[in-house]
Design a protein around this motif. Sequence first.
Motif, PDB file in Angstrom:
ATOM      1  N   ALA A  37       1.066  -1.130  -0.131  1.00  0.00           N
ATOM      2  CA  ALA A  37       0.003   0.132   0.139  1.00  0.00           C
ATOM      3  C   ALA A  37       0.903   1.515   0.149  1.00  0.00           C
ATOM      4  O   ALA A  37       1.137   2.574  -0.535  1.00  0.00           O
ATOM      5  CB  ALA A  37      -0.984   0.228   1.307  1.00  0.00           C
ATOM      6  N   PHE A  38       1.753   1.471   0.869  1.00  0.00           N
ATOM      7  CA  PHE A  38       2.543   2.191   0.533  1.00  0.00           C
ATOM      8  C   PHE A  38       3.729   2.651  -0.605  1.00  0.00           C
ATOM      9  O   PHE A  38       3.424   3.272  -1.099  1.00  0.00           O
ATOM     10  CB  PHE A  38       3.753   2.273   1.868  1.00  0.00           C
ATOM     11  N   GLU A  39       4.477   1.544  -1.165  1.00  0.00           N
ATOM     12  CA  GLU A  39       4.603   1.999  -2.238  1.00  0.00           C
ATOM     13  C   GLU A  39       4.114   2.491  -3.740  1.00  0.00           C
ATOM     14  O   GLU A  39       4.085   2.461  -4.397  1.00  0.00           O
ATOM     15  CB  GLU A  39       5.322  -0.271  -2.624  1.00  0.00           C
ATOM     16  N   SER A  40       2.773   1.255  -3.593  1.00  0.00           N
ATOM     17  CA  SER A  40       1.913   2.072  -3.789  1.00  0.00           C
ATOM     18  C   SER A  40       0.969   3.692  -4.036  1.00  0.00           C
ATOM     19  O   SER A  40       0.927   4.504  -5.397  1.00  0.00           O
ATOM     20  CB  SER A  40       0.011   1.288  -4.616  1.00  0.00           C
ATOM     21  N   ALA A  41       1.044   4.611  -3.102  1.00  0.00           N
ATOM     22  CA  ALA A  41       0.902   5.326  -3.311  1.00  0.00           C
ATOM     23  C   ALA A  41       1.743   6.321  -3.396  1.00  0.00           C
ATOM     24  O   ALA A  41       1.853   7.023  -3.997  1.00  0.00           O
ATOM     25  CB  ALA A  41       0.541   5.828  -1.665  1.00  0.00           C
ATOM     26  N   PHE A  42       3.167   5.871  -3.113  1.00  0.00           N
ATOM     27  CA  PHE A  42       4.780   6.591  -3.853  1.00  0.00           C
ATOM     28  C   PHE A  42       4.285   6.492  -4.842  1.00  0.00           C
ATOM     29  O   PHE A  42       4.777   7.265  -5.944  1.00  0.00           O
ATOM     30  CB  PHE A  42       5.723   5.443  -2.954  1.00  0.00           C
ATOM     31  N   LYS A  43       4.394   5.071  -5.700  1.00  0.00           N
ATOM     32  CA  LYS A  43       3.944   5.007  -7.357  1.00  0.00           C
ATOM     33  C   LYS A  43       3.728   6.452  -7.737  1.00  0.00           C
ATOM     34  O   LYS A  43       3.643   6.869  -8.857  1.00  0.00           O
ATOM     35  CB  LYS A  43       3.847   3.749  -7.399  1.00  0.00           C
ATOM     36  N   LEU A  44       2.417   6.698  -7.581  1.00  0.00           N
ATOM     37  CA  LEU A  44       0.673   7.249  -7.604  1.00  0.00           C
ATOM     38  C   LEU A  44       2.069   8.329  -7.590  1.00  0.00           C
ATOM     39  O   LEU A  44       1.704   9.271  -9.065  1.00  0.00           O
ATOM     40  CB  LEU A  44      -0.139   6.904  -7.083  1.00  0.00           C
ATOM     41  N   ILE A  45       2.303   9.600  -6.525  1.00  0.00           N
ATOM     42  CA  ILE A  45       2.928  10.119  -6.393  1.00  0.00           C
ATOM     43  C   ILE A  45       4.018  10.108  -7.321  1.00  0.00           C
ATOM     44  O   ILE A  45       3.721  12.525  -7.863  1.00  0.00           O
ATOM     45  CB  ILE A  45       3.534  10.582  -4.787  1.00  0.00           C
ATOM     46  N   ILE A 126      -9.893   4.272  -9.922  1.00  0.00           N
ATOM     47  CA  ILE A 126      -9.959   5.837  -9.934  1.00  0.00           C
ATOM     48  C   ILE A 126      -8.795   5.691  -9.591  1.00  0.00           C
ATOM     49  O   ILE A 126      -7.935   6.245 -10.204  1.00  0.00           O
ATOM     50  CB  ILE A 126     -10.819   6.151  -8.466  1.00  0.00           C
ATOM     51  N   TYR A 127      -8.166   4.358  -8.951  1.00  0.00           N
ATOM     52  CA  TYR A 127      -6.215   4.153  -9.338  1.00  0.00           C
ATOM     53  C   TYR A 127      -5.645   4.094 -10.181  1.00  0.00           C
ATOM     54  O   TYR A 127      -4.656   4.896 -10.279  1.00  0.00           O
ATOM     55  CB  TYR A 127      -5.900   3.604  -7.699  1.00  0.00           C
ATOM     56  N   GLY A 174      10.799   5.340  -7.582  1.00  0.00           N
ATOM     57  CA  GLY A 174       9.295   4.494  -7.425  1.00  0.00           C
ATOM     58  C   GLY A 174       9.263   3.577  -8.540  1.00  0.00           C
ATOM     59  O   GLY A 174       8.754   2.740  -8.229  1.00  0.00           O
ATOM     60  N   GLY A 175      10.275   3.776  -9.896  1.00  0.00           N
ATOM     61  CA  GLY A 175      10.674   2.230  -9.591  1.00  0.00           C
ATOM     62  C   GLY A 175      11.085   1.260 -10.018  1.00  0.00           C
ATOM     63  O   GLY A 175      10.837   0.143  -9.885  1.00  0.00           O
ATOM     64  N   LEU A 176      11.867   1.318  -8.187  1.00  0.00           N
ATOM     65  CA  LEU A 176      12.431  -0.389  -8.170  1.00  0.00           C
ATOM     66  C   LEU A 176      11.190  -0.331  -6.957  1.00  0.00           C
ATOM     67  O   LEU A 176      11.181  -1.322  -6.597  1.00  0.00           O
ATOM     68  CB  LEU A 176      13.367   0.716  -7.069  1.00  0.00           C
TER      69      LEU A 176
END
Length: 212
Positions: A37-45, A126-127, A174-176
């Motif tokens: 969840a944290f990785e997904s939020a960071f990737k979106l940002i 939406i994500y 983000g990619g990593l």
Amino acid sequence: KPLALLICVILLAFSVLFGARDVTPSEKHPGLIFALAFESAFKLIVLLVLGAVALSQLFGGWSGLLEWPASLPVNRAIEPLQPVQWFSLLLMFIAAPLVLPHLFQLLFRENADPRRLRLVAWAVPIYLLLMALPIMPIFWAGMSLGAPVNPEYFSLGLGLVLEQPWLVWLAFLGGLSAAAGITVLASIALASMALNHLVLPFHKPSFDTDVY
């Protein structure tokens, strides 16, 4: 390369610690879900920041972004997708949660409460929409700047051409994080699938053996 080998070893250790040892159908991995969840939020940002930079610094806003494809010469014009191409992309998008091991693991195997699928039904689209919005600005910015990398690496090439190291590091991290999260979750999903469909059909353990 030593760095690539080190990253693979770290991902392997992370996968084992977070659940590849215990692949029973009832096993849940809340720590892994929090990390994803944290990785997904960071990737979106990261994607939104890259898209905003491309939109503001290269095109000057939405109007410039919409006018840029029309200004291309004929030999570089972007051809619209045909209906069969749109249908193929839509079909892959709809089927992805059912056929990709890591998505199936995340949506169904790791879900402790089936009622959460009601939230997933509208939150995930939406994500994905928010993630898709910066793609074309980044892609067109890479084409406009002549980024010296392949199109799939335009997110990194954008910072290289603009000579902004912080943007390169942001895209790299983000990619990593995205690659690490998918790799770990796919490893756990494939471990369970391999046990159920490759090992157990050919090896019949005794009833007092814990195959998991």
